[in-house]
Design a protein around this motif. Structure first.
Motif, PDB file in Angstrom:
ATOM      1  N   LYS A  24     -63.056 -56.384 -70.413  1.00 27.44           N
ATOM      2  CA  LYS A  24     -62.872 -56.062 -71.831  1.00 27.44           C
ATOM      3  C   LYS A  24     -61.770 -55.014 -71.962  1.00 27.44           C
ATOM      4  O   LYS A  24     -61.768 -54.018 -71.232  1.00 27.44           O
ATOM      5  CB  LYS A  24     -64.173 -55.540 -72.434  1.00 27.44           C
ATOM      6  N   ALA A  60     -51.811 -59.543 -73.702  1.00 28.30           N
ATOM      7  CA  ALA A  60     -52.313 -60.918 -73.611  1.00 28.30           C
ATOM      8  C   ALA A  60     -51.383 -61.770 -72.737  1.00 28.30           C
ATOM      9  O   ALA A  60     -51.841 -62.575 -71.913  1.00 28.30           O
ATOM     10  CB  ALA A  60     -52.442 -61.521 -75.005  1.00 28.30           C
ATOM     11  N   ARG A 108     -52.260 -63.328 -69.057  1.00 27.71           N
ATOM     12  CA  ARG A 108     -52.097 -64.768 -68.808  1.00 27.71           C
ATOM     13  C   ARG A 108     -51.253 -64.992 -67.558  1.00 27.71           C
ATOM     14  O   ARG A 108     -51.589 -65.809 -66.705  1.00 27.71           O
ATOM     15  CB  ARG A 108     -51.437 -65.444 -70.011  1.00 27.71           C
ATOM     16  N   GLU A 115     -56.437 -63.908 -68.090  1.00 26.75           N
ATOM     17  CA  GLU A 115     -56.662 -64.069 -69.537  1.00 26.75           C
ATOM     18  C   GLU A 115     -57.994 -64.735 -69.863  1.00 26.75           C
ATOM     19  O   GLU A 115     -58.710 -64.287 -70.772  1.00 26.75           O
ATOM     20  CB  GLU A 115     -55.526 -64.901 -70.141  1.00 26.75           C
ATOM     21  N   ASP A 116     -58.358 -65.770 -69.146  1.00 27.02           N
ATOM     22  CA  ASP A 116     -59.533 -66.563 -69.520  1.00 27.02           C
ATOM     23  C   ASP A 116     -60.850 -65.834 -69.314  1.00 27.02           C
ATOM     24  O   ASP A 116     -61.884 -66.288 -69.808  1.00 27.02           O
ATOM     25  CB  ASP A 116     -59.550 -67.888 -68.752  1.00 27.02           C
ATOM     26  N   ARG A 117     -60.857 -64.744 -68.604  1.00 29.33           N
ATOM     27  CA  ARG A 117     -62.102 -63.970 -68.484  1.00 29.33           C
ATOM     28  C   ARG A 117     -61.936 -62.550 -69.024  1.00 29.33           C
ATOM     29  O   ARG A 117     -62.530 -61.602 -68.552  1.00 29.33           O
ATOM     30  CB  ARG A 117     -62.613 -63.950 -67.045  1.00 29.33           C
ATOM     31  N   THR A 118     -61.092 -62.470 -70.069  1.00 29.03           N
ATOM     32  CA  THR A 118     -60.858 -61.177 -70.725  1.00 29.03           C
ATOM     33  C   THR A 118     -61.118 -61.280 -72.219  1.00 29.03           C
ATOM     34  O   THR A 118     -60.774 -62.272 -72.860  1.00 29.03           O
ATOM     35  CB  THR A 118     -59.404 -60.710 -70.507  1.00 29.03           C
ATOM     36  N   MET A 119     -61.735 -60.258 -72.791  1.00 30.59           N
ATOM     37  CA  MET A 119     -61.883 -60.112 -74.231  1.00 30.59           C
ATOM     38  C   MET A 119     -61.071 -58.904 -74.666  1.00 30.59           C
ATOM     39  O   MET A 119     -61.188 -57.822 -74.089  1.00 30.59           O
ATOM     40  CB  MET A 119     -63.358 -59.914 -74.612  1.00 30.59           C
ATOM     41  N   THR A 175     -52.432 -69.393 -79.176  1.00 29.24           N
ATOM     42  CA  THR A 175     -53.458 -69.325 -78.133  1.00 29.24           C
ATOM     43  C   THR A 175     -53.489 -67.951 -77.467  1.00 29.24           C
ATOM     44  O   THR A 175     -54.456 -67.611 -76.796  1.00 29.24           O
ATOM     45  CB  THR A 175     -53.240 -70.399 -77.056  1.00 29.24           C
ATOM     46  N   ARG A 233     -56.566 -66.111 -78.751  1.00 27.16           N
ATOM     47  CA  ARG A 233     -57.853 -66.816 -78.781  1.00 27.16           C
ATOM     48  C   ARG A 233     -58.981 -65.983 -78.171  1.00 27.16           C
ATOM     49  O   ARG A 233     -60.152 -66.284 -78.392  1.00 27.16           O
ATOM     50  CB  ARG A 233     -57.737 -68.151 -78.056  1.00 27.16           C
ATOM     51  N   HIS A 234     -58.647 -64.950 -77.404  1.00 31.15           N
ATOM     52  CA  HIS A 234     -59.688 -64.089 -76.830  1.00 31.15           C
ATOM     53  C   HIS A 234     -59.681 -62.703 -77.475  1.00 31.15           C
ATOM     54  O   HIS A 234     -60.105 -61.728 -76.850  1.00 31.15           O
ATOM     55  CB  HIS A 234     -59.467 -63.934 -75.324  1.00 31.15           C
ATOM     56  N   THR A 235     -59.175 -62.625 -78.713  1.00 31.23           N
ATOM     57  CA  THR A 235     -59.018 -61.320 -79.369  1.00 31.23           C
ATOM     58  C   THR A 235     -59.896 -61.205 -80.612  1.00 31.23           C
ATOM     59  O   THR A 235     -59.983 -62.130 -81.412  1.00 31.23           O
ATOM     60  CB  THR A 235     -57.545 -61.100 -79.780  1.00 31.23           C
TER      61      THR A 235
END
Length: 279
Positions: free
Chosen positions: A106, A122, A126, A131-135, A191, A194-196
């Motif tokens: 996080k 971000a 990436r 990126e895919d396991r981050t908020m 994209t 997308r995790h934000t």
């Protein structure tokens, strides 16, 4: 008869304006560094055609539509993507490998303004496969800045500097990978956000909202006075996990904070700190 200097009158009126802003709209700038606030409100006063801070206060109290435009003066919105490439290079080389040891990460971008730093992180995450396991939590007190951050659209004239900064941060590919160019604007790949979570949050008055592994709050503390800087750093200490990281701006330091013993200088040149294990 006692004469009052014009500068003293200005200072009194300015403090009353800040108090009115807080009492009416709950935006608290009373502990910001006064020299900076005075400079920006002087520009606002001139822009809105007010001869004094009292006139500006009167308009603000009677016309709520003035508030967003005044906040644009009070909240600094000057940034670049990958500003200070050395900072992002240090994150890429020294911090990201450490963060990769966690199953989920996080990141709190505090005072995100119009989003340049958020998108820089971000993109970096990436490129580094994280990126895919981050908020990401992107917060600011200015609703218009948050709206612009969420749109991810920037003037095309700024892209050249973004590109240079991105390359100098050690990026493995071209910055052009991440945007589509229009007539006058560059639209970032949606994209990337997308995790934000974009959210209103004040370092002056709000509490911690999440436990995070990295706080990036750069070029915000320079506008606070010492007690407010301490409050913000205390928030970051509380939010960070054990041995979590804090990134500050190039002109900001932990040195004079009463919370300095809670942090170790991880990379002093990059203004990167690590929360101590026992803090």
């Amino acid at each position: 008869m006692i004469a009052v200097k014009a500068d003293s009158v200005d200072d009194i009126e300015l403090k009353l304006l800040l108090e009115a802003l807080y009492q009416t709209y709950h935006y608290d700038f009373r502990e910001y560094a006064m020299a900076s606030i005075k400079r920006r409100l002087s520009q606002a006063r001139e822009r809105f055609g007010c001869r004094s801070y009292s006139m500006l206060q009167d308009r603000l109290l009677r016309d709520a539509t003035l508030l967003p435009r005044l906040l644009d003066y009070l909240t600094v919105q000057v940034s670049d993507m990958f500003r200070d490439p050395g900072y992002f290079g240090a994150l890429r080389q020294q911090v990201v490998p450490y963060l990769k040891t966690y199953p989920f990460v996080k990141v709190w971008v505090a005072g995100c303004s119009t989003g340049e730093e958020l998108y820089s992180l971000a993109i970096l995450f990436r490129e580094e496969g994280l990126e895919d396991r981050t908020m990401f939590y992107a917060t600011d007190i200015n609703a218009e800045s948050l709206r612009r951050a969420e749109m991810g659209i920037y003037d095309l004239s700024r892209i050249a500097q973004f590109t240079v900064n991105h390359r100098e941060s050690g990026a493995p590919c071209s910055f052009s990978t991440y945007y589509t160019a229009g007539n006058h604007a560059a639209i970032l790949d949606k994209t990337l956000r997308r995790h934000t979570v974009f959210s209103d949050h004040s370092l002056v008055s709000d509490a911690v909202f999440a436990e995070v592994h990295l706080v990036s709050c750069r070029n915000v503390l320079i506008y606070f006075d010492r007690p407010l800087q301490d409050r913000a750093i205390a928030l970051f200490r509380e939010a960070l996990v054990r041995r979590g990281f804090l990134g500050l701006g190039a002109k900001e330091t932990m040195r004079f904070s009463r919370h300095a013993p809670s942090f170790a200088e991880f990379l002093p040149g990059a203004r990167l700190y690590q929360k101590c294990a026992d803090a």
